[in-house]
Every structure is written in structure tokens, then in C-alpha cells.
Write a protein that holds these residues in place. Structure first.
Motif, PDB file in Angstrom:
ATOM      1  N   GLY A   1       0.846  -1.187   0.000  1.00 11.87           N
ATOM      2  CA  GLY A   1       0.000   0.000   0.000  1.00 11.87           C
ATOM      3  C   GLY A   1       0.879   1.233   0.000  1.00 11.87           C
ATOM      4  N   ARG A   2       0.668   2.123   0.970  1.00 16.28           N
ATOM      5  CA  ARG A   2       1.508   3.326   1.060  1.00 16.28           C
ATOM      6  C   ARG A   2       2.623   3.177   2.100  1.00 16.28           C
ATOM      7  NH1 ARG A   2      -0.452   8.066  -1.237  1.00 16.28           N
ATOM      8  NH2 ARG A   2      -2.463   7.829  -2.234  1.00 16.28           N
ATOM      9  N   SER A   3       2.690   2.017   2.737  1.00 20.35           N
ATOM     10  CA  SER A   3       3.681   1.797   3.781  1.00 20.35           C
ATOM     11  C   SER A   3       4.965   1.215   3.182  1.00 20.35           C
ATOM     12  CB  SER A   3       3.095   0.829   4.813  1.00 20.35           C
ATOM     13  OG  SER A   3       4.041   0.537   5.793  1.00 20.35           O
ATOM     14  N   ILE A   4       6.097   1.799   3.558  1.00 19.46           N
ATOM     15  CA  ILE A   4       7.375   1.345   3.020  1.00 19.46           C
ATOM     16  C   ILE A   4       8.300   0.938   4.160  1.00 19.46           C
ATOM     17  CG2 ILE A   4       8.447   3.638   2.971  1.00 19.46           C
ATOM     18  CD1 ILE A   4       9.621   2.785   0.199  1.00 19.46           C
ATOM     19  N   SER A   5       9.110  -0.075   3.923  1.00 22.37           N
ATOM     20  CA  SER A   5      10.137  -0.454   4.889  1.00 22.37           C
ATOM     21  C   SER A   5      11.407  -0.812   4.120  1.00 22.37           C
ATOM     22  CB  SER A   5       9.674  -1.608   5.786  1.00 22.37           C
ATOM     23  OG  SER A   5       9.303  -2.718   5.024  1.00 22.37           O
ATOM     24  N   VAL A   6      12.519  -0.730   4.820  1.00 24.49           N
ATOM     25  CA  VAL A   6      13.825  -0.973   4.205  1.00 24.49           C
ATOM     26  C   VAL A   6      14.579  -1.942   5.108  1.00 24.49           C
ATOM     27  CG1 VAL A   6      15.932   0.109   3.317  1.00 24.49           C
ATOM     28  CG2 VAL A   6      13.805   1.424   3.379  1.00 24.49           C
ATOM     29  N   LYS A   7      15.217  -2.951   4.485  1.00 23.23           N
ATOM     30  CA  LYS A   7      15.990  -3.936   5.250  1.00 23.23           C
ATOM     31  C   LYS A   7      17.421  -3.972   4.753  1.00 23.23           C
ATOM     32  CE  LYS A   7      12.160  -7.060   6.322  1.00 23.23           C
ATOM     33  NZ  LYS A   7      11.668  -8.448   6.224  1.00 23.23           N
ATOM     34  N   LEU A   8      18.337  -4.097   5.694  1.00 17.41           N
ATOM     35  CA  LEU A   8      19.755  -4.252   5.403  1.00 17.41           C
ATOM     36  C   LEU A   8      20.159  -5.675   5.758  1.00 17.41           C
ATOM     37  CD1 LEU A   8      22.692  -3.317   4.809  1.00 17.41           C
ATOM     38  CD2 LEU A   8      22.786  -2.511   7.192  1.00 17.41           C
ATOM     39  N   TYR A   9      20.680  -6.389   4.767  1.00 17.38           N
ATOM     40  CA  TYR A   9      21.202  -7.737   4.980  1.00 17.38           C
ATOM     41  C   TYR A   9      22.696  -7.730   4.754  1.00 17.38           C
ATOM     42  CZ  TYR A   9      16.424  -9.559   4.665  1.00 17.38           C
ATOM     43  OH  TYR A   9      15.097  -9.819   4.887  1.00 17.38           O
ATOM     44  N   GLY A  10      23.419  -8.505   5.552  1.00 17.07           N
ATOM     45  CA  GLY A  10      24.860  -8.630   5.387  1.00 17.07           C
ATOM     46  C   GLY A  10      25.244 -10.081   5.202  1.00 17.07           C
ATOM     47  N   ARG A  11      26.374 -10.310   4.552  1.00 21.63           N
ATOM     48  CA  ARG A  11      26.900 -11.680   4.418  1.00 21.63           C
ATOM     49  C   ARG A  11      27.362 -12.198   5.779  1.00 21.63           C
ATOM     50  NH1 ARG A  11      25.220 -14.579   0.077  1.00 21.63           N
ATOM     51  NH2 ARG A  11      25.541 -13.392  -1.818  1.00 21.63           N
ATOM     52  N   THR A  12      27.655 -11.276   6.688  1.00 19.24           N
ATOM     53  CA  THR A  12      27.945 -11.623   8.077  1.00 19.24           C
ATOM     54  C   THR A  12      26.978 -10.807   8.936  1.00 19.24           C
ATOM     55  OG1 THR A  12      29.589  -9.868   8.294  1.00 19.24           O
ATOM     56  CG2 THR A  12      30.399 -12.037   7.587  1.00 19.24           C
ATOM     57  N   SER A  13      26.858 -11.160  10.201  1.00 14.27           N
ATOM     58  CA  SER A  13      25.900 -10.454  11.053  1.00 14.27           C
ATOM     59  C   SER A  13      26.387  -9.057  11.433  1.00 14.27           C
ATOM     60  CB  SER A  13      25.587 -11.280  12.300  1.00 14.27           C
ATOM     61  OG  SER A  13      26.765 -11.526  13.033  1.00 14.27           O
ATOM     62  N   LEU A  14      27.655  -8.789  11.227  1.00 14.88           N
ATOM     63  CA  LEU A  14      28.210  -7.457  11.485  1.00 14.88           C
ATOM     64  C   LEU A  14      28.669  -6.860  10.158  1.00 14.88           C
ATOM     65  CD1 LEU A  14      30.377  -8.330  14.602  1.00 14.88           C
ATOM     66  CD2 LEU A  14      28.262  -7.010  14.581  1.00 14.88           C
ATOM     67  N   VAL A  15      28.273  -5.620   9.901  1.00 15.20           N
ATOM     68  CA  VAL A  15      28.702  -4.929   8.681  1.00 15.20           C
ATOM     69  C   VAL A  15      29.495  -3.686   9.083  1.00 15.20           C
ATOM     70  CG1 VAL A  15      26.786  -5.777   7.265  1.00 15.20           C
ATOM     71  CG2 VAL A  15      26.551  -3.606   8.491  1.00 15.20           C
ATOM     72  N   SER A  16      30.215  -3.127   8.131  1.00  4.76           N
ATOM     73  CA  SER A  16      31.052  -1.955   8.416  1.00  4.76           C
ATOM     74  C   SER A  16      30.194  -0.721   8.697  1.00  4.76           C
ATOM     75  CB  SER A  16      31.973  -1.676   7.224  1.00  4.76           C
ATOM     76  OG  SER A  16      31.199  -1.219   6.124  1.00  4.76           O
ATOM     77  N   ASP A  17      30.810   0.265   9.345  1.00  5.32           N
ATOM     78  CA  ASP A  17      30.129   1.538   9.604  1.00  5.32           C
ATOM     79  C   ASP A  17      29.727   2.202   8.295  1.00  5.32           C
ATOM     80  OD1 ASP A  17      30.429   1.138  12.313  1.00  5.32           O
ATOM     81  OD2 ASP A  17      32.140   2.501  12.526  1.00  5.32           O
ATOM     82  N   ALA A  18      30.554   2.052   7.258  1.00  6.58           N
ATOM     83  CA  ALA A  18      30.242   2.657   5.957  1.00  6.58           C
ATOM     84  C   ALA A  18      28.949   2.078   5.383  1.00  6.58           C
ATOM     85  CB  ALA A  18      31.400   2.437   4.983  1.00  6.58           C
ATOM     86  N   VAL A  19      28.737   0.772   5.564  1.00  3.71           N
ATOM     87  CA  VAL A  19      27.509   0.135   5.075  1.00  3.71           C
ATOM     88  C   VAL A  19      26.310   0.614   5.893  1.00  3.71           C
ATOM     89  CG1 VAL A  19      26.296  -2.073   4.853  1.00  3.71           C
ATOM     90  CG2 VAL A  19      28.663  -1.872   4.067  1.00  3.71           C
ATOM     91  N   VAL A  20      26.476   0.734   7.209  1.00  2.00           N
ATOM     92  CA  VAL A  20      25.391   1.249   8.061  1.00  2.00           C
ATOM     93  C   VAL A  20      25.053   2.682   7.650  1.00  2.00           C
ATOM     94  CG1 VAL A  20      24.742   1.884  10.417  1.00  2.00           C
ATOM     95  CG2 VAL A  20      25.864  -0.304   9.983  1.00  2.00           C
ATOM     96  N   ASP A  21      26.058   3.499   7.365  1.00  2.00           N
ATOM     97  CA  ASP A  21      25.816   4.876   6.917  1.00  2.00           C
ATOM     98  C   ASP A  21      25.026   4.886   5.613  1.00  2.00           C
ATOM     99  OD1 ASP A  21      27.208   5.802   9.108  1.00  2.00           O
ATOM    100  OD2 ASP A  21      29.047   6.264   7.988  1.00  2.00           O
ATOM    101  N   LYS A  22      25.386   4.009   4.683  1.00  2.00           N
ATOM    102  CA  LYS A  22      24.687   3.912   3.392  1.00  2.00           C
ATOM    103  C   LYS A  22      23.225   3.526   3.625  1.00  2.00           C
ATOM    104  CE  LYS A  22      27.217   2.173   0.183  1.00  2.00           C
ATOM    105  NZ  LYS A  22      27.577   3.127  -0.842  1.00  2.00           N
ATOM    106  N   PHE A  23      22.995   2.556   4.516  1.00  2.00           N
ATOM    107  CA  PHE A  23      21.643   2.113   4.871  1.00  2.00           C
ATOM    108  C   PHE A  23      20.843   3.291   5.440  1.00  2.00           C
ATOM    109  CE2 PHE A  23      19.100   0.149   8.478  1.00  2.00           C
ATOM    110  CZ  PHE A  23      18.055  -0.307   7.691  1.00  2.00           C
ATOM    111  N   GLU A  24      21.445   4.043   6.349  1.00  2.00           N
ATOM    112  CA  GLU A  24      20.731   5.157   6.971  1.00  2.00           C
ATOM    113  C   GLU A  24      20.432   6.265   5.961  1.00  2.00           C
ATOM    114  OE1 GLU A  24      22.960   5.970  10.581  1.00  2.00           O
ATOM    115  OE2 GLU A  24      22.064   4.210  11.560  1.00  2.00           O
TER     116      GLU A  24
END
Length: 175
Positions: free
Chosen positions: A120-143
Motif C-alpha cells: 500500500g503506502r507503507s514502506i520499509s527498508v531492510k539491510l542484509y549482510g553476508r555476516t551479522s556485522l557490517v562496516s560503519d560505511a555500510v550502516v551509513d549507506k543504509f541510513e
């Protein structure tokens, strides 16, 4: 007559040159941004979540999600059907109103993938990593991605990095 409103998902750019087969394999749910009220109320109970992606027929994605519910490992199977546009999928529900549009956003298949979901009009975004911890740069990109679709840090949740399930018995599979 005014034009129909443009949904945030239509503005999302997909990763050019991404071969779907590069997404195959195991992924860990690192973070999610959503206005989902259930998520907000139960964020203190988030469980480590692991996903296996398989490309079917070169176009569809078979998704198996493994997570704990009441201390039991469950597998939830879904199939993302291809649409006319590359890297855009449809997840059908039992009713037409339950359909979810899925877009594969930015990705580095050896490290992370960002998926967008719209119902509908509701949106969500998910970040998946090949490992359970990702770099700060990837978290920044996600945000940056979540802000670009009108979500914010106060509706962003990060998942545990331990306690994963990678299988479920035949009695704990949801199709």
C-alpha cells in the motif's frame, strides 16, 4: 485532475549490473526501518534472523527466512516473483490487498544488500549482510537510504548478532 501520488518505491534506484545469482546464499538481517507498530512495540524482543536466497528460473527469488519464535527455529518460505522492471519483484499475499512490491536497492553481493518493501503506502527498508556485522560505511549507506524514502532513525531497528537458526524441522515450516 492531479497526477497520482508518486510512491517512494518508484524513486528508488536499483543496483545497475547486478546479476541476481550474486544474491544467492546466506544473508543475515542486520537492520530494518519501518513504521510497523508491532515492530515498535516488540523491538526489545527482536530475534537474530538469517535468510537464504535462491534464484529460481533465473528471474524469481526463493527466500527462506530462519528465526526463533517461542525458542523454536522456524523457516518461512516466500517467493519473490519478477516484474517487468529489473531487480523489482512482487510478493503475493492471499488477497490482492496483501501484495508487496520489493526492490533490490544498493548491493555489494559479497558484503551487503538493501531491500525495499512497499505494501500500500507503507514502506520499509531492510539491510542484509553476508555476516551479522557490517562496516560503519555500510550502516551509513543504509541510513542514507532510509532517509531518502522518508523514514528516520527513530523507526530503525538493529537485530541481534548471535543466536541464529539455520534450519527448522518439518513441523516448523511456513509456506
Amino acid at each position: 485532475r492531479p497526477p497520482p501520488p508518486q510512491y517512494a518505491l518508484e524513486k528508488v534506484t536499483t543496483q545497475e549490473g547486478l546479476n541476481l545469482h550474486q544474491l544467492s546464499g546466506k544473508w543475515f538481517l542486520v537492520g530494518m526501518a519501518s513504521h510497523c507498530s508491532y515492530l515498535a512495540e516488540h523491538s526489545h524482543q527482536l530475534e537474530a534472523t538469517m535468510v537464504t536466497m535462491t534464484v529460481l528460473d533465473g528471474q524469481s527469488l526463493a527466500i527462506s527466512t530462519f528465526r526463533k519464535l517461542d525458542r523454536m527455529c522456524w523457516e518461512i518460505k516466500q517467493q519473490y516473483l519478477p516484474t517487468q522492471a529489473p531487480r523489482r519483484f512482487l510478493l503475493k499475499g492471499h488477497r490482492k490487498s496483501n501484495k508487496v512490491d520489493v526492490v533490490v536497492g544498493e548491493a555489494d553481493p559479497s558484503r551487503f544488500v538493501i531491500l525495499y518493501y512497499q505494501k500500500g503506502r507503507s514502506i520499509s527498508v531492510k539491510l542484509y549482510g553476508r555476516t551479522s556485522l557490517v562496516s560503519d560505511a555500510v550502516v551509513d549507506k543504509f541510513e542514507q537510504c532510509i532517509r531518502a524514502v522518508g523514514l528516520s532513525e527513530d523507526v530503525t531497528y538493529y537485530f541481534p548478532t548471535y543466536g541464529f537458526c539455520d534450519s527448522a524441522d518439518e513441523f516448523h515450516v511456513l509456506d
